[in-house]
Design a protein around this motif. Sequence first.
Motif, mmCIF file in Angstrom:
data_model
loop_
_atom_site.group_PDB
_atom_site.id
_atom_site.type_symbol
_atom_site.label_atom_id
_atom_site.label_comp_id
_atom_site.label_asym_id
_atom_site.label_seq_id
_atom_site.Cartn_x
_atom_site.Cartn_y
_atom_site.Cartn_z
ATOM 1 N N PHE A 88 0.815 -1.216 0.000
ATOM 2 C CA PHE A 88 0.000 0.000 0.000
ATOM 3 C C PHE A 88 0.853 1.272 0.000
ATOM 4 C CE2 PHE A 88 -3.793 -2.338 1.967
ATOM 5 C CZ PHE A 88 -4.530 -2.263 0.791
ATOM 6 N N MET A 89 1.841 1.311 0.886
ATOM 7 C CA MET A 89 2.587 2.549 1.080
ATOM 8 C C MET A 89 3.537 2.848 -0.067
ATOM 9 S SD MET A 89 0.943 3.272 3.689
ATOM 10 C CE MET A 89 1.627 4.841 4.224
ATOM 11 N N ASN A 90 3.686 1.920 -1.001
ATOM 12 C CA ASN A 90 4.502 2.164 -2.190
ATOM 13 C C ASN A 90 3.664 2.517 -3.412
ATOM 14 O OD1 ASN A 90 7.397 1.790 -1.538
ATOM 15 N ND2 ASN A 90 6.719 -0.231 -0.856
ATOM 16 N N ARG B 77 -1.828 6.174 -2.775
ATOM 17 C CA ARG B 77 -2.131 5.215 -1.722
ATOM 18 C C ARG B 77 -3.401 5.592 -0.952
ATOM 19 N NH1 ARG B 77 -0.955 7.178 3.239
ATOM 20 N NH2 ARG B 77 0.535 8.906 3.433
ATOM 21 N N PRO B 78 -4.036 4.607 -0.295
ATOM 22 C CA PRO B 78 -5.205 4.902 0.541
ATOM 23 C C PRO B 78 -4.817 5.755 1.749
ATOM 24 C CG PRO B 78 -5.061 2.556 0.050
ATOM 25 C CD PRO B 78 -3.763 3.160 -0.364
ATOM 26 N N THR B 79 -5.798 6.484 2.270
ATOM 27 C CA THR B 79 -5.600 7.245 3.508
ATOM 28 C C THR B 79 -6.212 6.522 4.704
ATOM 29 O OG1 THR B 79 -7.646 8.504 3.159
ATOM 30 C CG2 THR B 79 -5.600 9.429 2.244
ATOM 31 N N ALA B 80 -6.956 5.454 4.417
ATOM 32 C CA ALA B 80 -7.577 4.659 5.481
ATOM 33 C C ALA B 80 -7.760 3.233 4.977
ATOM 34 C CB ALA B 80 -8.916 5.251 5.899
ATOM 35 N N GLY C 5 4.441 -2.765 10.283
ATOM 36 C CA GLY C 5 4.973 -2.318 9.003
ATOM 37 C C GLY C 5 5.020 -0.804 8.886
ATOM 38 N N LEU C 6 3.977 -0.133 9.347
ATOM 39 C CA LEU C 6 3.938 1.329 9.287
ATOM 40 C C LEU C 6 5.028 1.951 10.162
ATOM 41 C CD1 LEU C 6 0.080 1.960 9.401
ATOM 42 C CD2 LEU C 6 1.611 2.418 7.480
ATOM 43 N N HIS C 7 5.213 1.364 11.346
ATOM 44 C CA HIS C 7 6.243 1.875 12.257
ATOM 45 C C HIS C 7 7.626 1.775 11.614
ATOM 46 C CE1 HIS C 7 8.310 2.774 16.010
ATOM 47 N NE2 HIS C 7 9.048 1.683 15.827
ATOM 48 N N GLU C 8 7.908 0.655 10.964
ATOM 49 C CA GLU C 8 9.212 0.466 10.325
ATOM 50 C C GLU C 8 9.402 1.418 9.144
ATOM 51 O OE1 GLU C 8 9.798 -3.607 9.309
ATOM 52 O OE2 GLU C 8 9.644 -4.326 11.384
ATOM 53 N N LEU C 9 8.309 1.784 8.490
ATOM 54 C CA LEU C 9 8.390 2.696 7.343
ATOM 55 C C LEU C 9 8.356 4.165 7.758
ATOM 56 C CD1 LEU C 9 5.999 0.781 4.913
ATOM 57 C CD2 LEU C 9 8.472 1.054 4.648
ATOM 58 N N GLY C 10 8.191 4.412 9.061
ATOM 59 C CA GLY C 10 8.206 5.783 9.556
ATOM 60 C C GLY C 10 6.869 6.501 9.488
ATOM 61 N N TYR C 11 5.793 5.752 9.344
ATOM 62 C CA TYR C 11 4.452 6.344 9.324
ATOM 63 C C TYR C 11 3.769 6.129 10.672
ATOM 64 C CZ TYR C 11 4.957 6.506 4.231
ATOM 65 O OH TYR C 11 5.399 6.757 2.956
ATOM 66 N N SER C 12 2.748 6.949 10.938
ATOM 67 C CA SER C 12 2.025 6.803 12.200
ATOM 68 C C SER C 12 0.528 6.689 11.946
ATOM 69 C CB SER C 12 2.303 8.004 13.119
ATOM 70 O OG SER C 12 1.727 9.183 12.581
#
Length: 345
Positions: A237-239, A243-246, A261-268
Amino acid sequence: MAVTIKDVAKKAGVSPSTVSRVLSNHPRISAETSRKVKSIMDQLGYHPNIMAKSLVSKTTNSICIMLPKSAEELFSNFFFMELIRGIVTQASRLGYDVLISSGANEKEEVEGVSRLLNGRRVDGVILLYSRKDDPVIDFLYEGGHPFVLIGRSEQYPDILSVDNDNVQASYDATKHLISLGHERIGFVSGPPELIVSQDRLKGYLDALHDSGLESRAEWIVEGDFLQDSGYRAMSFFMNLPDRPTAIVLIDDVVSFGVLRGLHELGYSVPNDLCLVSFNNIPLSELSTPPLSSIDIGIYNLGYTASQVLIQAIKNSDDSSYRKRHIIPHRLMIRESSMYNMPKQK
């Protein structure tokens, strides 16, 4: 030397047939006699021969839980543990023991259930899953065996089943995200052959359609009910360029993989991505951040399945009870979906 019915009868001053009637809860035995005989049984350490008793009564007072094929999925997902807890609690209250069966494939599943039923080791079966073209359901239905499906069957809509309205539940989860202003909403599904995956996907798509929002194939990812499925979905998704917002997720355990996965990619969450999932297991409230989740009443699903199966076993000719039992759901809103999308200029 083992204590026999004759030993109990002699000590209690009654006939062996009276002891047998006490064991079978015969209505003509007085409460006083029943208490006296049971007290003597305890004193002597007498245990009835269940196999012999079942030959006479033609019942085993046992039911079988049919597990899904993946042991990894079963023992890593709180959903199944809570479901089994509900089944066992009610079965025990009604005087029934619970056996567990599984198989590495569909052929082994049918063979295992067949051995238990035809060998008079259980009186009925609870299936913990619903899938398309299921040979286990074919065997149980065609053989006239008592069974309850936790889920919904497309082949046999008239069978005993306990389920949620998964289409409506997923619709509600998606509508909640839409109410926050999200227009690009993804969906992480389960295995496509499972009816629950199909129903929750339909609810998601219906909510988008009714709100005039676009659905895209790349915003829908299939997987298993495992953390790794959520983790892999996030990388995908994040690539995406758009991408979706939800995201609506099929299961809380999958959501934990998403959070990792989000934490490792730096997203919150919820600032970069809002999440709503299913099952409302206890850990969903303790995650970081706490997860918004659809509470489907897992314990009640199991408890009710046990209750209606045993009712069917005891009253095989009674068609007055409902064939389909729907357990209500509710959306538990927590921090993972408390972020309103800014208005588009």
